[in-house]
Scaffold this active site. Sequence first.
Site, PDB file in Angstrom:
ATOM      1  N   TYR A 167       0.533  -1.365   0.032  1.00 40.52           N
ATOM      2  CA  TYR A 167      -0.451  -0.324  -0.441  1.00 40.52           C
ATOM      3  C   TYR A 167       0.536   1.444   0.094  1.00 40.52           C
ATOM      4  O   TYR A 167       0.303   1.801  -1.022  1.00 40.52           O
ATOM      5  CB  TYR A 167      -1.408  -0.217   1.403  1.00 40.52           C
ATOM      6  CG  TYR A 167      -1.635   1.105   1.527  1.00 40.52           C
ATOM      7  CD1 TYR A 167      -3.385   1.574   0.966  1.00 40.52           C
ATOM      8  CD2 TYR A 167      -0.857   1.955   2.564  1.00 40.52           C
ATOM      9  CE1 TYR A 167      -3.981   2.614   0.831  1.00 40.52           C
ATOM     10  CE2 TYR A 167      -1.985   3.105   2.574  1.00 40.52           C
ATOM     11  CZ  TYR A 167      -3.315   3.278   2.422  1.00 40.52           C
ATOM     12  OH  TYR A 167      -4.247   4.831   1.803  1.00 40.52           O
ATOM     13  N   LYS A 212       1.115   4.297  -2.812  1.00 40.92           N
ATOM     14  CA  LYS A 212       0.799   6.015  -2.929  1.00 40.92           C
ATOM     15  C   LYS A 212       2.045   6.458  -3.021  1.00 40.92           C
ATOM     16  O   LYS A 212       2.192   7.376  -3.401  1.00 40.92           O
ATOM     17  CB  LYS A 212       0.315   5.817  -1.360  1.00 40.92           C
ATOM     18  CG  LYS A 212      -0.910   5.120  -1.069  1.00 40.92           C
ATOM     19  CD  LYS A 212      -2.044   5.642  -2.187  1.00 40.92           C
ATOM     20  CE  LYS A 212      -3.404   5.228  -1.377  1.00 40.92           C
ATOM     21  NZ  LYS A 212      -4.190   6.139  -2.115  1.00 40.92           N
TER      22      LYS A 212
END
Length: 265
Positions: free
Chosen positions: A164, A168
Amino acid sequence: MMAQTETAPFRLDDRVAIVTGAGRGIGRAIAQVFAKAGAQVIVATRTTAPGEETVRLINEAGGKAKLVTVDLAKRDEAISLVNEVAKTFGRIDVVVHNAGVFPIVSIEEISEEDLEETLNVNLKAAFWLAKAAVPLLRAAPSPRLLFTSSVTGPRVAMAGLVHYGASKAGLNGFIRGAAMEFARDRITVNGVEPGLIRTDAMDVLADAEQQEQMAAAIPLKRLGTPEEIAYAMLYLASDQAAFVTGQTIVVDGGSLVIENAAADE
């Protein structure tokens, strides 16, 4: 002397805005705040029921919203979303890519499916949405590409969310590069980096006691709200942010200030 705008602050009257991941949490708040500011909002969700609830809440409050179901892990569906909105409304003014996935799994245990879905939804969809929307955004008076990033990845790390965080961090790189690429078209590209926000997703990561401990470690002594992210997005979508591009706004209650201060000691 700075030129004065005649536009009311932070209004989106008559603009068409796509908000992905708008079925709950931060995405729902962005959709509601944009609708309150006068935008016609396209609520884009993977599952129907949460999106229908967002549309209902907006319409009952006097706003305008339309639901489109889409799986942003799939390139063709991301492009079809933009094409459907263009066909229905004849224009697009703002695209907010807020949808994100975050399976909690270690590097040693991560599967190809987990990694692919995370990268497809969180990062690759940014490319497909921009690719499809830019030809329409060029005709908009105040074109905006906006993204919900995170402090996790670009600034801090969390075990179990390395994939994740990588997505990002990549998204922040996309924001900066796309800002340069589309500047000649007056399309500004920006994002918001939320810190710890009280959402359904937070309930997956931590129980009530853990959330209290998290809040106690934040300088403002509380978790953020989805609406506080939404209003940062509203600023970036507004005419007043026309000279802001390639940037992300951190909304984290001061958490990074503590970490940066500790690093300097």
